[in-house]
Design a protein around this motif. Structure first.
Motif, PDB file in Angstrom:
ATOM      1  N   ALA A 134      13.421  29.783 -60.305  1.00  0.00           N
ATOM      2  CA  ALA A 134      13.299  31.108 -59.705  1.00  0.00           C
ATOM      3  C   ALA A 134      14.060  32.136 -60.533  1.00  0.00           C
ATOM      4  O   ALA A 134      13.574  33.263 -60.755  1.00  0.00           O
ATOM      5  N   CYS A 135      15.233  31.768 -61.009  1.00  0.00           N
ATOM      6  CA  CYS A 135      15.996  32.676 -61.872  1.00  0.00           C
ATOM      7  C   CYS A 135      15.276  32.899 -63.199  1.00  0.00           C
ATOM      8  O   CYS A 135      15.188  34.030 -63.698  1.00  0.00           O
ATOM      9  N   GLN A 136      14.757  31.828 -63.765  1.00  0.00           N
ATOM     10  CA  GLN A 136      14.077  31.917 -65.059  1.00  0.00           C
ATOM     11  C   GLN A 136      12.867  32.837 -64.991  1.00  0.00           C
ATOM     12  O   GLN A 136      12.638  33.644 -65.906  1.00  0.00           O
ATOM     13  N   TYR A 137      12.087  32.715 -63.915  1.00  0.00           N
ATOM     14  CA  TYR A 137      10.860  33.502 -63.804  1.00  0.00           C
ATOM     15  C   TYR A 137      11.039  34.770 -62.965  1.00  0.00           C
ATOM     16  O   TYR A 137      10.065  35.469 -62.691  1.00  0.00           O
ATOM     17  N   ASP A 138      12.288  35.047 -62.566  1.00  0.00           N
ATOM     18  CA  ASP A 138      12.612  36.245 -61.800  1.00  0.00           C
ATOM     19  C   ASP A 138      11.795  36.330 -60.503  1.00  0.00           C
ATOM     20  O   ASP A 138      11.157  37.332 -60.206  1.00  0.00           O
ATOM     21  N   LYS A 139      11.817  35.238 -59.737  1.00  0.00           N
ATOM     22  CA  LYS A 139      11.056  35.151 -58.490  1.00  0.00           C
ATOM     23  C   LYS A 139      12.005  35.064 -57.291  1.00  0.00           C
ATOM     24  O   LYS A 139      13.034  34.383 -57.363  1.00  0.00           O
ATOM     25  N   PRO A 140      11.659  35.715 -56.201  1.00  0.00           N
ATOM     26  CA  PRO A 140      12.434  35.524 -54.977  1.00  0.00           C
ATOM     27  C   PRO A 140      12.113  34.173 -54.343  1.00  0.00           C
ATOM     28  O   PRO A 140      11.084  33.556 -54.642  1.00  0.00           O
ATOM     29  N   VAL A 141      13.004  33.741 -53.467  1.00  0.00           N
ATOM     30  CA  VAL A 141      12.868  32.447 -52.816  1.00  0.00           C
ATOM     31  C   VAL A 141      13.083  32.616 -51.322  1.00  0.00           C
ATOM     32  O   VAL A 141      13.999  33.322 -50.896  1.00  0.00           O
ATOM     33  N   ARG A 142      12.204  31.963 -50.532  1.00  0.00           N
ATOM     34  CA  ARG A 142      12.524  31.822 -49.113  1.00  0.00           C
ATOM     35  C   ARG A 142      13.068  30.427 -48.893  1.00  0.00           C
ATOM     36  O   ARG A 142      12.382  29.450 -49.156  1.00  0.00           O
ATOM     37  N   ILE A 143      14.295  30.370 -48.422  1.00  0.00           N
ATOM     38  CA  ILE A 143      14.895  29.107 -48.031  1.00  0.00           C
ATOM     39  C   ILE A 143      14.553  28.922 -46.564  1.00  0.00           C
ATOM     40  O   ILE A 143      15.101  29.600 -45.693  1.00  0.00           O
ATOM     41  N   GLY A 144      13.604  28.028 -46.307  1.00  0.00           N
ATOM     42  CA  GLY A 144      13.046  27.893 -44.968  1.00  0.00           C
ATOM     43  C   GLY A 144      13.422  26.572 -44.320  1.00  0.00           C
ATOM     44  O   GLY A 144      12.903  25.518 -44.693  1.00  0.00           O
ATOM     45  N   VAL A 145      14.329  26.631 -43.360  1.00  0.00           N
ATOM     46  CA  VAL A 145      14.757  25.434 -42.638  1.00  0.00           C
ATOM     47  C   VAL A 145      13.858  25.248 -41.421  1.00  0.00           C
ATOM     48  O   VAL A 145      13.587  26.213 -40.701  1.00  0.00           O
ATOM     49  N   ASN A 146      13.404  24.041 -41.179  1.00  0.00           N
ATOM     50  CA  ASN A 146      12.590  23.727 -40.006  1.00  0.00           C
ATOM     51  C   ASN A 146      13.283  22.668 -39.158  1.00  0.00           C
ATOM     52  O   ASN A 146      13.819  21.690 -39.693  1.00  0.00           O
ATOM     53  N   GLY A 147      13.232  22.854 -37.843  1.00  0.00           N
ATOM     54  CA  GLY A 147      13.845  21.888 -36.953  1.00  0.00           C
ATOM     55  C   GLY A 147      13.273  20.496 -37.120  1.00  0.00           C
ATOM     56  O   GLY A 147      13.984  19.492 -36.974  1.00  0.00           O
ATOM     57  N   GLY A 148      11.985  20.401 -37.444  1.00  0.00           N
ATOM     58  CA  GLY A 148      11.338  19.109 -37.582  1.00  0.00           C
ATOM     59  C   GLY A 148      11.640  18.396 -38.877  1.00  0.00           C
ATOM     60  O   GLY A 148      11.297  17.222 -39.028  1.00  0.00           O
ATOM     61  N   SER A 149      12.230  19.101 -39.834  1.00  0.00           N
ATOM     62  CA  SER A 149      12.568  18.471 -41.120  1.00  0.00           C
ATOM     63  C   SER A 149      13.966  18.903 -41.554  1.00  0.00           C
ATOM     64  O   SER A 149      14.214  19.230 -42.708  1.00  0.00           O
ATOM     65  N   LEU A 150      14.863  18.929 -40.590  1.00  0.00           N
ATOM     66  CA  LEU A 150      16.233  19.360 -40.829  1.00  0.00           C
ATOM     67  C   LEU A 150      16.942  18.406 -41.785  1.00  0.00           C
ATOM     68  O   LEU A 150      16.766  17.186 -41.699  1.00  0.00           O
ATOM     69  N   PRO A 172      21.866  19.480 -28.591  1.00  0.00           N
ATOM     70  CA  PRO A 172      21.082  20.678 -28.937  1.00  0.00           C
ATOM     71  C   PRO A 172      21.910  21.778 -29.590  1.00  0.00           C
ATOM     72  O   PRO A 172      21.439  22.447 -30.515  1.00  0.00           O
ATOM     73  N   ALA A 173      23.143  21.960 -29.132  1.00  0.00           N
ATOM     74  CA  ALA A 173      24.005  22.977 -29.724  1.00  0.00           C
ATOM     75  C   ALA A 173      24.368  22.622 -31.156  1.00  0.00           C
ATOM     76  O   ALA A 173      24.397  23.491 -32.043  1.00  0.00           O
ATOM     77  N   ILE A 174      24.641  21.347 -31.407  1.00  0.00           N
ATOM     78  CA  ILE A 174      24.961  20.906 -32.764  1.00  0.00           C
ATOM     79  C   ILE A 174      23.746  21.048 -33.676  1.00  0.00           C
ATOM     80  O   ILE A 174      23.860  21.443 -34.839  1.00  0.00           O
ATOM     81  N   THR A 175      22.584  20.743 -33.142  1.00  0.00           N
ATOM     82  CA  THR A 175      21.356  20.880 -33.937  1.00  0.00           C
ATOM     83  C   THR A 175      21.128  22.335 -34.327  1.00  0.00           C
ATOM     84  O   THR A 175      20.757  22.629 -35.471  1.00  0.00           O
TER      85      THR A 175
END
Length: 412
Positions: A134-150, A172-175
């Motif tokens: 991403a730095c090399q190609y000057d691209k933004p990144v979405r860091i996308g966290v999902n509950g199903g693949s935490l 649930p609170a810890i998750t």
């Protein structure tokens, strides 16, 4: 129509679309074609973009898909479409970006899921490798966290810490904490190797409405990155629409969120564009943006035993949305227009007068005439068998006379 309670974030440029930093909330969608099928993917991107999607995400999961990305971009440009394309990577993104530089360059943003970027000791090196691209190609990144693949390493660490507390918190609170922390720690690692805050978008998706609201309230309070909103696995039909509307509306009203996606499960063979339309309608009914003239219509009652007004409302709404790709370029401001289609004399004249243009149809037992109001004044009374066609013609004339043609406005 405009309204903003949104918090200041670092603005991210995705292609030529501004995300965050006071820019309007952006509508995003995702294709469900096999990305390796270039023609099918190009056609669906065009369909989504025409419906109003301002960002489109595609799956990049195989070498064949990665090889296709540059051709997909080129075909879109040739057809006159410059909608930014986001690459959705899981498991092998580091390999695909390294092996196919044309793919890395053609994409406007990378989406990385910290929970699916690698396992164990390979996770951090593979994540950082993608950030380096991403730095090399000057691209933004979405860091996308999902509950199903935490990321299980983060969750395990927090659970271990929680067990040592005098009063441990429930799972649930810890998750929830683990989901937020995974996003924040990943963003911090990305910054450490040179990705700027103006290149980072975060998301923390889960399928439970109240949990999602809690997570984003926590995330927003702890960072000033641009945030992407979405209730993941929202479901089909009204369930998916209602749950997404409930969650996202609460968050946006608090100023949380810079891009949104409505993750509807489409009916078999149905158009993917419904998620775009729902996203637009949420933003428009909330008063954040305007996309297409809104139709105000009554639900009907015992005074409206005919379905004539219902059919007219449906036809007018379809007509307005179908015309918007043309009107958007010709008549600036038309997207904020309101059209009322009312079924009887009880509220018909009042609502029609309040809209830019409205028609009050005759209810059961009423005189078979339909007064039309423009900007609060009655201009004509329609009767006979062509009321629907004549009203549509009046709407078209109203737009032509009340919204200046773009070229004429520029000439002045």
């Amino acid at each position: 129509m405009s309204m903003s309670l949104r918090k200041t974030t670092h603005q991210v440029l995705v292609g030529d679309v501004k995300v965050g930093g006071g820019a309007p909330i952006v509508v995003q969608s995702m294709t469900n074609t096999d990305t390796a099928n270039i023609s099918a993917t190009v056609n669906q991107i065009i369909e989504l973009a025409t419906a109003g999607s301002e960002l489109v995400r595609i799956t990049v999961n195989t070498e064949e898909a990665a090889k296709a990305v540059a051709d997909i971009r080129n075909q879109l440009v040739q057809k006159g479409y410059n909608v930014p394309i986001i690459g959705d990577f899981h498991f092998n993104g580091h390999k695909l970006l390294e092996k196919y530089p044309d793919c890395a360059q053609a994409l406007d943003k990378y989406r990385i899921n910290p929970g699916n970027v690698g396992r164990g000791k390979s996770r951090d090196p593979q994540f950082l490798q993608m950030i380096e691209f991403a730095c090399q190609y000057d691209k933004p990144v979405r860091i996308g966290v999902n509950g199903g693949s935490l990321d299980q390493a983060v969750l395990t660490r927090l659970l271990d810490e929680n067990r040592l507390l005098k009063t441990p918190e429930p799972l649930p609170a810890i998750t929830r904490k683990a989901i937020v922390l995974s996003a924040l720690e990943s963003a911090a690692k990305a910054e450490e190797i040179g990705l700027g805050k103006d290149k980072i978008i975060l998301s923390c998706k889960i399928s439970n409405v109240q949990e999602l609201i809690n997570i984003y309230e926590d995330l927003s309070s702890r960072c000033n990155y641009a945030l992407h909103l979405g209730l993941t696995e929202a479901g089909m039909g009204s369930k998916g629409i209602v749950s997404s509307s409930a969650a996202l509306s609460v968050l946006m009203q608090q100023g949380i969120g810079d891009t949104i996606r409505i993750s509807l499960t489409p009916e078999p063979g149905a158009s993917r564009t419904q998620e775009v339309i729902v996203a637009q309608e949420i933003l428009q009914t909330m008063g954040f943006r305007s996309f297409t003239p809104m139709v105000i219509s009554c639900p009907g009652c015992g005074r409206t035993t005919s379905d004539y007004f219902q059919q007219l409302a449906m036809d007018i709404q379809s007509y307005l949305r179908d015309q918007m790709p043309i009107w958007r370029t010709q008549y600036p401001g038309v997207e904020a227009m309101e059209v009322a289609v009312m079924g009887c004399v009880v509220n018909g004249p009042g609502e029609s007068k309040s809209a830019n243009i409205g028609i009050s149809l005759p209810g059961t037992g009423e005189t078979p005439v339909a007064p039309v109001y423009e900007d609060g004044e009655k201009t004509v009374t329609l009767k006979g068998d062509r009321i629907a066609e004549e009203f549509q013609e009046i709407v078209q004339r109203y737009i032509e006379t009340h919204y200046r043609v773009k070229d004429e406005a520029a000439a002045d």
